[in-house]
Design a protein around this motif. Sequence first.
Motif, mmCIF file in Angstrom:
data_model
loop_
_atom_site.group_PDB
_atom_site.id
_atom_site.type_symbol
_atom_site.label_atom_id
_atom_site.label_comp_id
_atom_site.label_asym_id
_atom_site.label_seq_id
_atom_site.Cartn_x
_atom_site.Cartn_y
_atom_site.Cartn_z
ATOM 1 N N ARG A 172 0.833 -1.206 0.000
ATOM 2 C CA ARG A 172 0.000 0.000 0.000
ATOM 3 C C ARG A 172 0.864 1.252 0.000
ATOM 4 N NH1 ARG A 172 -5.087 -1.566 0.485
ATOM 5 N NH2 ARG A 172 -5.514 -3.601 1.455
ATOM 6 N N ASP A 173 0.331 2.299 -0.645
ATOM 7 C CA ASP A 173 1.052 3.568 -0.681
ATOM 8 C C ASP A 173 0.701 4.419 0.532
ATOM 9 O OD1 ASP A 173 -1.464 4.678 -1.177
ATOM 10 O OD2 ASP A 173 -1.091 4.986 -3.318
ATOM 11 N N ALA A 174 1.181 5.658 0.550
ATOM 12 C CA ALA A 174 0.986 6.529 1.703
ATOM 13 C C ALA A 174 -0.477 6.844 1.972
ATOM 14 C CB ALA A 174 1.777 7.822 1.508
ATOM 15 N N GLU A 175 -1.335 6.711 0.963
ATOM 16 C CA GLU A 175 -2.765 6.969 1.136
ATOM 17 C C GLU A 175 -3.542 5.701 1.465
ATOM 18 O OE1 GLU A 175 -4.046 8.870 -2.425
ATOM 19 O OE2 GLU A 175 -2.943 10.731 -2.033
ATOM 20 N N GLY A 176 -2.833 4.583 1.619
ATOM 21 C CA GLY A 176 -3.495 3.324 1.932
ATOM 22 C C GLY A 176 -4.029 2.581 0.722
ATOM 23 N N LYS A 177 -3.750 3.084 -0.480
ATOM 24 C CA LYS A 177 -4.238 2.436 -1.692
ATOM 25 C C LYS A 177 -3.275 1.327 -2.115
ATOM 26 C CE LYS A 177 -6.507 6.623 -3.432
ATOM 27 N NZ LYS A 177 -6.567 7.590 -4.564
ATOM 28 N N ALA A 178 -3.833 0.252 -2.675
ATOM 29 C CA ALA A 178 -3.005 -0.856 -3.146
ATOM 30 C C ALA A 178 -2.185 -0.437 -4.356
ATOM 31 C CB ALA A 178 -3.893 -2.042 -3.500
ATOM 32 N N VAL A 179 -0.912 -0.781 -4.339
ATOM 33 C CA VAL A 179 -0.035 -0.496 -5.475
ATOM 34 C C VAL A 179 -0.301 -1.532 -6.565
ATOM 35 C CG1 VAL A 179 2.365 -0.297 -6.242
ATOM 36 C CG2 VAL A 179 1.702 0.518 -3.967
ATOM 37 N N THR A 180 -0.533 -1.064 -7.786
ATOM 38 C CA THR A 180 -0.857 -1.979 -8.884
ATOM 39 C C THR A 180 0.118 -1.876 -10.046
ATOM 40 O OG1 THR A 180 -2.383 -0.333 -9.818
ATOM 41 C CG2 THR A 180 -3.320 -1.963 -8.314
ATOM 42 N N ALA A 181 1.150 -1.043 -9.926
ATOM 43 C CA ALA A 181 2.125 -0.887 -11.011
ATOM 44 C C ALA A 181 3.531 -0.958 -10.427
ATOM 45 C CB ALA A 181 1.918 0.429 -11.741
ATOM 46 N N TYR A 182 4.362 -1.825 -11.013
ATOM 47 C CA TYR A 182 5.711 -2.069 -10.525
ATOM 48 C C TYR A 182 6.695 -2.095 -11.688
ATOM 49 C CZ TYR A 182 3.384 -3.829 -6.279
ATOM 50 O OH TYR A 182 2.613 -3.956 -5.149
ATOM 51 N N GLN A 183 7.932 -1.793 -11.398
ATOM 52 C CA GLN A 183 8.997 -1.997 -12.364
ATOM 53 C C GLN A 183 9.414 -3.465 -12.328
ATOM 54 O OE1 GLN A 183 12.299 0.750 -11.998
ATOM 55 N NE2 GLN A 183 10.970 2.398 -11.244
ATOM 56 N N ARG A 184 9.709 -4.023 -13.480
ATOM 57 C CA ARG A 184 10.161 -5.414 -13.535
ATOM 58 C C ARG A 184 11.670 -5.456 -13.286
ATOM 59 N NH1 ARG A 184 6.555 -9.089 -15.483
ATOM 60 N NH2 ARG A 184 8.229 -10.557 -15.924
ATOM 61 N N GLU A 185 12.071 -6.314 -12.370
ATOM 62 C CA GLU A 185 13.479 -6.503 -12.068
ATOM 63 C C GLU A 185 13.766 -7.986 -12.002
ATOM 64 O OE1 GLU A 185 14.034 -4.313 -8.447
ATOM 65 O OE2 GLU A 185 14.508 -2.469 -9.539
ATOM 66 N N HIS A 186 14.747 -8.425 -12.740
ATOM 67 C CA HIS A 186 15.074 -9.853 -12.821
ATOM 68 C C HIS A 186 13.833 -10.662 -13.186
ATOM 69 C CE1 HIS A 186 19.203 -9.519 -11.403
ATOM 70 N NE2 HIS A 186 18.760 -8.577 -10.595
ATOM 71 N N ASP A 187 13.156 -10.183 -14.221
ATOM 72 C CA ASP A 187 12.022 -10.891 -14.820
ATOM 73 C C ASP A 187 10.758 -10.864 -13.976
ATOM 74 O OD1 ASP A 187 13.665 -11.577 -16.966
ATOM 75 O OD2 ASP A 187 14.286 -13.464 -16.020
ATOM 76 N N LYS A 188 10.764 -10.205 -12.826
ATOM 77 C CA LYS A 188 9.586 -10.206 -11.950
ATOM 78 C C LYS A 188 9.275 -8.794 -11.459
ATOM 79 C CE LYS A 188 9.222 -14.727 -11.976
ATOM 80 N NZ LYS A 188 8.055 -15.436 -12.563
ATOM 81 N N GLU A 189 7.981 -8.547 -11.188
ATOM 82 C CA GLU A 189 7.576 -7.280 -10.590
ATOM 83 C C GLU A 189 7.895 -7.242 -9.094
ATOM 84 O OE1 GLU A 189 3.765 -5.732 -13.218
ATOM 85 O OE2 GLU A 189 3.401 -6.790 -11.336
ATOM 86 N N LEU A 190 7.869 -8.406 -8.473
ATOM 87 C CA LEU A 190 8.099 -8.487 -7.022
ATOM 88 C C LEU A 190 8.686 -9.844 -6.692
ATOM 89 C CD1 LEU A 190 5.770 -7.269 -4.194
ATOM 90 C CD2 LEU A 190 6.521 -9.646 -4.184
ATOM 91 N N HIS A 191 9.658 -9.845 -5.796
ATOM 92 C CA HIS A 191 10.256 -11.087 -5.314
ATOM 93 C C HIS A 191 9.862 -11.265 -3.862
ATOM 94 C CE1 HIS A 191 12.945 -11.646 -8.838
ATOM 95 N NE2 HIS A 191 12.831 -10.331 -8.897
ATOM 96 N N LEU A 192 9.484 -12.483 -3.497
ATOM 97 C CA LEU A 192 9.040 -12.765 -2.139
ATOM 98 C C LEU A 192 9.917 -13.854 -1.526
ATOM 99 C CD1 LEU A 192 6.647 -11.901 -0.231
ATOM 100 C CD2 LEU A 192 5.609 -14.083 -0.817
ATOM 101 N N ILE A 193 10.484 -13.548 -0.369
ATOM 102 C CA ILE A 193 11.312 -14.498 0.367
ATOM 103 C C ILE A 193 10.641 -14.779 1.710
ATOM 104 C CG2 ILE A 193 13.548 -14.908 1.459
ATOM 105 C CD1 ILE A 193 13.714 -14.810 -1.572
ATOM 106 N N VAL A 194 10.586 -16.049 2.089
ATOM 107 C CA VAL A 194 10.118 -16.437 3.416
ATOM 108 C C VAL A 194 11.226 -17.243 4.072
ATOM 109 C CG1 VAL A 194 8.377 -17.694 4.746
ATOM 110 C CG2 VAL A 194 7.701 -16.494 2.666
ATOM 111 N N ALA A 195 11.655 -16.806 5.249
ATOM 112 C CA ALA A 195 12.732 -17.495 5.961
ATOM 113 C C ALA A 195 12.343 -17.703 7.414
ATOM 114 C CB ALA A 195 14.024 -16.698 5.885
ATOM 115 N N SER A 196 12.696 -18.868 7.950
ATOM 116 C CA SER A 196 12.415 -19.131 9.360
ATOM 117 C C SER A 196 13.379 -18.349 10.223
ATOM 118 C CB SER A 196 12.531 -20.627 9.666
ATOM 119 O OG SER A 196 13.839 -21.099 9.426
#
Length: 323
Positions: free
Chosen positions: A97-121
Amino acid sequence: MNTGLRITAFAAALAATFGTAYGVGRGVDPVVADSAPAPHDEHGAGSPSAPEGEGGRTGHESTPAGGLQISENGYTLDLATPNVIAGERTRLRFTVRDAEGKAVTAYQREHDKELHLIVASRDLVTYRHLHPTRAADGTWSTPVDLPRAGGYRVFADFTPAQRGAQNLTLGADLAASGPYAPANLPAPDGTARTDGYQVELAGSLRPGRASELKLKVSRDGRPVTDLEPYLGAYGHLVALRSGDLAYLHVHPNGEPGDGTTKPGPEISFTATAPSAGAYRLFLDFQHRGEVHTAAFTVRAGAAPTAPEPAPAGPQEHADGHTH
């Protein structure tokens, strides 16, 4: 991932002992292990102190580390699934979400993806590099199956499409309920084995100084010289600091098609540790259509560890990809 690693950190309290239950299901608030709550410093500020060699600092932080905050530069990671049950496949949902609480729907692509997600214990034994999908309303989702109960950290690595926006790594806590048994950080070892491959690490992390890390991939005693591009490089490296899970900035040296970078057996990265202490490195590489993950424990400021014989018996390894 901004071509590389960025270690993330977080801390929260976990009151659980060996053999007891971690949480009671999805209705409880997330809890995590081993440290006090981390202050919400500016991106790159120092993390809470911890014993030297276990993610602690040596009086100062000279290099920014990501993932220590849930909000930064007006953007917030809104994790809609803060609790899961260990051993059960669950759909993880979140929104940026941005500063106004709105969901972000546009991203720059980096390494073939708009977003990378990591989960670590929290103990850095379990690692997942996930590739979520985004709905039109900005909600991201991905299936996840965490094998062990305990505290986890979720890292979203992205750059908003807004002109001049900076790359961000935001972090949030995730709890997996079930019988909880804490694990120790694996000992440093210059050799990792995964899925029949052997990966040897050369080089070391240095606090406040850039250094080269070289990882050599082999299989059945033979160098692998036909690695396949994965996320814009021949390898993808994530580094997390033990004790607070700070996300380290790491950059691959070269890329497929640049005329000089070879597809193995060596993969080269440049990294700078924000402090002395223990770190966990996770190398993702692709060969013959399959992605494999090799994990190492290293200590910034310490001499490189010589390869050691493989431990006897079954080993749990990073095992971390979901697409």
